[in-house]
Design a protein around this motif. Structure first.
Motif, PDB file in Angstrom:
ATOM      1  N   THR A 118      -6.561   1.622   3.423  1.00 25.99           N
ATOM      2  CA  THR A 118      -7.666   1.716   4.000  1.00 25.99           C
ATOM      3  C   THR A 118      -7.917   0.749   5.232  1.00 25.99           C
ATOM      4  OG1 THR A 118      -8.373  -0.169   2.394  1.00 25.99           O
ATOM      5  CG2 THR A 118      -8.723   2.119   1.865  1.00 25.99           C
ATOM      6  N   ARG A 119      -9.035   1.150   6.111  1.00 27.65           N
ATOM      7  CA  ARG A 119      -9.152   0.473   7.469  1.00 27.65           C
ATOM      8  C   ARG A 119     -10.192  -0.959   7.352  1.00 27.65           C
ATOM      9  NH1 ARG A 119     -10.455   5.673  10.685  1.00 27.65           N
ATOM     10  NH2 ARG A 119     -11.355   6.105   8.575  1.00 27.65           N
ATOM     11  N   ASN A 120     -10.975  -0.746   6.140  1.00 24.48           N
ATOM     12  CA  ASN A 120     -11.980  -1.822   6.016  1.00 24.48           C
ATOM     13  C   ASN A 120     -12.514  -1.728   4.641  1.00 24.48           C
ATOM     14  OD1 ASN A 120     -14.037   0.210   5.566  1.00 24.48           O
ATOM     15  ND2 ASN A 120     -13.842   0.747   7.822  1.00 24.48           N
ATOM     16  N   ARG A 121     -13.430  -2.916   4.366  1.00 23.52           N
ATOM     17  CA  ARG A 121     -13.968  -2.989   3.112  1.00 23.52           C
ATOM     18  C   ARG A 121     -14.507  -2.022   2.423  1.00 23.52           C
ATOM     19  NH1 ARG A 121     -13.164  -6.794  -1.339  1.00 23.52           N
ATOM     20  NH2 ARG A 121     -15.042  -6.583  -2.604  1.00 23.52           N
ATOM     21  N   SER A 122     -15.324  -1.218   3.376  1.00 18.78           N
ATOM     22  CA  SER A 122     -16.153  -0.146   2.867  1.00 18.78           C
ATOM     23  C   SER A 122     -15.237   0.985   2.460  1.00 18.78           C
ATOM     24  CB  SER A 122     -17.059   0.410   4.008  1.00 18.78           C
ATOM     25  OG  SER A 122     -17.765   1.476   3.259  1.00 18.78           O
TER      26      SER A 122
END
Length: 267
Positions: free
Chosen positions: A130-134
């Motif tokens: 994944t690229r970010n927390r979201s």
């Protein structure tokens, strides 16, 4: 769902695609041979049950499929096991990546000593999925939903996974396994430590999961094999004696050893 009233899972289709193929697999623990020339195809999007008496080689074979035997000193595996046509014992294979493609759920629930969220997020984090927390939160939620656990834990994701009940812990382990988007899920007697109600939940989950995953399950319960699997393989003394559609294995086995085991003459 209890062991006293089994129903047979839907039969497999005749045109199923082979996801995993084992040919001439021999396994040795030091000088002792544990598996003898096993040939077995595992069909995509089906549940294949491995049955047989204790010590017959079914868990040994299961561990061959994601190279868990590599960590056992003195264990040697011969033969060929292919995932989508690639030999998983080839020199170029990255074992860490292989185990992401072939997830494993063990006999006893073994959540990490982390929060529920971090148990599921662990694999995606180390694999950089994944690229970010979201995105990570979305993946964790999706995995918990697929494992049938989201509605029970959505308001306590920061609590320890070890604080869940046994059945919930096992579903958390399933969520952890599917979070890295595997193709195959291996289950080594996943219900043996659970009560009948938790077992029924896991069995229902297995039936749902096979729409998206290929599943191989070792079970000591023939009733469970009949309920959840489309194909069954019977092992005895390190040999694969017989494999076929589950209803055929249980109602019209071709080998007398299979019949004797299923009817309780030994085991």
């Amino acid at each position: 769902m209890t062991d006293e009233s089994p129903h047979t899972a839907p039969a497999s289709s005749g045109s199923a695609r082979v996801a995993l193929s084992a040919s001439d697999v021999n396994v040795f623990y030091g000088e002792k041979q544990a598996l003898f020339e096993v040939d077995l195809d595992i069909n995509e999007n089906e549940v294949t049950a491995l049955i047989g008496p204790s010590g017959c080689g079914k868990s040994t074979f299961l561990r061959c499929i994601n190279r868990m035997n590599d960590v056992i000193e003195g264990c040697r595996v011969e033969g060929r096991i292919e995932l989508d046509g690639t030999d998983i014992y080839g020199r170029e294979i990255d074992v860490v990546q292989l185990r992401a493609r072939i997830g494993m759920v063990f006999q006893k629930p073994n959540p990490f000593p982390k929060s529920i969220f971090d148990n599921v997020a662990y694999g995606p984090r180390i694999h950089g999925m994944t690229r970010n927390r979201s995105e990570l939160e979305s993946l964790v939620e999706d995995s918990l939903k697929r494992a049938g656990l989201w509605s029970e834990v959505s308001d306590r994701l920061n609590e320890p996974g070890t604080g869940l009940s046994g059945g919930q812990q096992q579903r958390l382990c399933i969520a952890r396994a599917i979070a890295v988007r595997p193709e195959v899920i291996l289950m080594d007697e996943p219900c043996s430590a659970l009560d009948p109600i938790a077992t029924a939940r896991i069995e229902e989950l297995i039936d749902d999961l096979r729409e998206n995953y290929t599943i191989v399950i070792v079970t000591h319960s023939m009733q469970q094999a009949a309920r959840v699997s489309q194909r069954t393989a019977f092992f005895h003394l390190g040999n694969l004696v017989e494999v076929g559609a589950t209803d055929q294995i249980f109602t019209a086995p071709k080998d007398k050893r299979t019949e004797d085991y299923i009817t309780g003459r030994f085991g």
